[in-house]
Design an enzyme around this catalytic site. Structure first.
Site, PDB file in Angstrom:
ATOM      1  N   CYS A 239       5.480   3.998  -2.400  1.00  0.00           N
ATOM      2  CA  CYS A 239       4.295   3.258  -1.957  1.00  0.00           C
ATOM      3  C   CYS A 239       3.066   4.164  -1.914  1.00  0.00           C
ATOM      4  CB  CYS A 239       4.550   2.612  -0.611  1.00  0.00           C
ATOM      5  SG  CYS A 239       5.647   3.542   0.433  1.00  0.00           S
TER       6      CYS A 239
ATOM      7  N   GLU B 104       4.647  -4.566   4.098  1.00  0.00           N
ATOM      8  CA  GLU B 104       4.038  -3.405   3.449  1.00  0.00           C
ATOM      9  C   GLU B 104       4.267  -3.629   1.975  1.00  0.00           C
ATOM     10  OE1 GLU B 104       5.613   0.638   2.948  1.00  0.00           O
ATOM     11  OE2 GLU B 104       4.268  -0.185   1.451  1.00  0.00           O
TER      12      GLU B 104
END
Ligand code: NAP
Length: 521
Positions: free
Chosen positions: A302, A265
């Protein structure tokens, strides 16, 4: 709790063979006691060997026992919540109250996965009974369940030092799947990592599980991460961090004699599209809300909304003025680590070099690693001309893209690479444009939010924290939410088995009462 700075190789408190390090308080630029051991390939080998030895036993634990084990990790985390948050605050500069919430969230994730385990749906049991009289040839009995993939290496994230670190969602979902875990602690918060590792190891011991169910290693430089990805006993890897680091590890894993999945990720700018009627009616409110979310965790998230796309038309001035005001009022706060602070400054320079103009700045930095907030602006044509403007700048900065019309807004959307999330702010009159935007976003993101922002993250069955490259290296999976367990599972079919030899969830009469499909029904 006294921190000892050891590596946790199964039950062993290991000194490490690669020297020591200290944690840094990024708010004061002071080192914090104690020394933390650093390891390398030797420690990885011991941890991976133990993880492999523990795998058969642990992956065959009953669902009830595994669920109770996960709940006991949650209880252990609750018991240390205050000291964990205090230590994490010292090591990250994040507010202690926020970190208490993060610790509670981490414990909740373990409890949520305990329920997932108990209910057994993740096993995806399928029974296709024998059809001895079928013509032209009989069909054998076929049964399917999912089993854990093997020992997994997990790279703890830097930016959420608890909920996505040692006792984070990756560890919870891997242990729920029945995988054994070797955790690579992030060097930005070694003390918080140790407190979490102790909570997990205590549960392993209290439940009489093999010591190799969980180990925690730490090292300096790339060698330890490379040793983890290369180790023949490691069967999958999860990673949260930079695109450069994630892709280096991904490529390395594909070059192994036996390539393994690496779930990375990495990067996302989480574009926010403000549609015309919404902008005309509540432009200022949207601009203010956007900056509020952008500043969460000093922009080190994120899901930080980093790109706002708006048409220069009714409501635009109010939207821009609200963004400018909110950024100008933002205090500078310590960023997580010197390296992350340096990348932030470089990222801002790169945006300006590519033609973005600074619209506003927050208060000036006073600490060495404080991140000063920034708002930049660029027009649609310039944005479309230079992909450097679509790079993530990890920190408290955002880019406002001023487009001429709907066609240019759609062109900007089409130019974007894979994202974790996107948002549309809209009113009823915006529906036709939203219909045109939606398929463009579906191809590029794992999550689409209407009239809100992807932050804060809920952990549910419908959560998707994933998306096409470069958001992740595998868009078929999520790294957050209850279905993140699927990263650690693979299907096995049992064909023509006598009942006594079948795994219990697949036996005749469904003795565990688990959900199963029979002939697809
Ligand atoms: P990172 O530098 O990618 O490091 C993440 C982890 O992977 C660390 O444990 C690191 O070890 C290890 N690692 C990185 N590259 C490696 C390699 N080539 N070989 C072996 N191990 C490797 O990420 P970070 O430290 O968390 O932050 C740096 C940047 O990553 C940020 O400035 C930001 O741009 C990005 N980031 C993005 C997100 C997001 O969710 N989008 C989250 C966090 C960070 P070492 O620490 O020993 O190098």
């Amino acid at each position: 709790m006294k921190l000892t700075g050891h590596l946790f190789i199964g039950a062993e408190n290991a000194e490490g063979t690669e020297g020591t390090m200290k944690a840094l308080n990024p708010a004061t630029n002071q080192l914090i006691e104690p020394d933390f051991a650093l390891g390398g390939a030797a420690e990885v080998d011991r941890a991976a060997t133990l993880a492999d030895q523990a795998f058969d036993d642990y992956s065959h634990t009953s669902l009830a026992r595994r669920a109770a084990f996960l709940e006991s990790i949650a209880d252990n985390l609750d018991a240390v919540r205050t000291e964990l948050a205090a230590r994490a605050a010292l090591e990250t500069g994040l507010p202690e109250a926020q970190l208490e919430g993060e610790a509670a969230k981490a414990a909740t994730q373990f409890r949520q996965f305990a329920e997932v385990v108990r209910k057994g749906r993740f096993l995806q049991l399928a029974v296709d009974p024998a059809q001895p009289d079928r013509q032209p040839r009989p069909r054998m009995d076929h049964r399917l369940q999912k089993i854990a993939i093997g020992p997994v290496a997990i790279f703890g994230a830097s930016n959420f030092p608890i909920a996505y670190s040692v006792a984070g969602g990756d560890t919870a979902s891997a242990l729920a799947a029945g995988a054994t875990v070797i955790l690579k602690a992030h060097n930005a918060h070694p003390g918080a990592s140790e407190i979490q590792a102790r909570a997990i190891r205590k549960a392993v011991q209290d439940y009489g599980l093999p010591e190799g169910v969980f180990s925690m290693v730490r090292g300096s430089g790339n060698a330890i991460g490379e040793a983890l990805v290369d180790h023949p006993k490691v069967q999958a890897v999860t990673f949260t961090g930079s695109e450069r680091g994630g892709m280096a590890l991904y490529r390395r894993a594909q070059l192994r004699p036996d390539p393994i999945p690496v779930f990375t990720e990495m990067t996302s700018i989480n574009p926010t599209f403000v549609l015309p009627e919404a902008q005309a009616t509540r432009g200022a409110q949207i601009g203010d809300g956007f900056v509020e979310r952008m500043l969460v965790n000093v922009g080190q998230a994120c899901l930080k909304p980093a790109l706002l796309i708006a048409i220069e038309g009714p409501g635009f001035k109010a939207l821009r003025a609200a963004m400018v005001k909110r950024v100008a009022e933002a205090p500078a706060r310590a960023m997580l680590a010197p390296g992350i602070h340096a990348s932030y400054l470089n990222g801002l320079v790169a945006l300006e070099d590519a033609g973005a103009q600074r619209l506003a700045e927050g208060s000036a930095a006073s600490g060495s690693f404080d991140g000063q907030s920034a708002l930049l602006e660029v027009d649609g044509q310039r944005f479309l001309a230079d992909t450097a403007l679509a790079q993530e700048v990890f920190g408290p900065a955002a880019l406002l893209v001023k487009v001429r019309d709907e066609a240019e807004m759609l062109a900007v959307a089409r130019s974007l690479k894979g994202q974790l999330s996107a948002a549309m702010h809209l009113e009823e009159g915006d529906t036709p444009l939203a219909h045109r935007l939606l398929p463009i976003l579906e191809r590029r993101t794992g999550r689409i939010v209407v009239n809100a922002f992807a932050h804060p993250q809920e952990v549910t069955f419908a959560t998707v924290h994933g998306g096409p490259f470069p958001a992740t290296s595998d868009s078929r999976f999520t790294s957050v939410g209850m279905t993140s367990i699927e990263r650690f599972l693979r299907p096995v079919a049992y064909q023509g088995f006598p009942d006594a030899l079948l795994p219990e969830p697949l036996r005749h009469g469904n003795p565990l009462g688990l959900p199963r499909s029979v002939d697809g029904q």
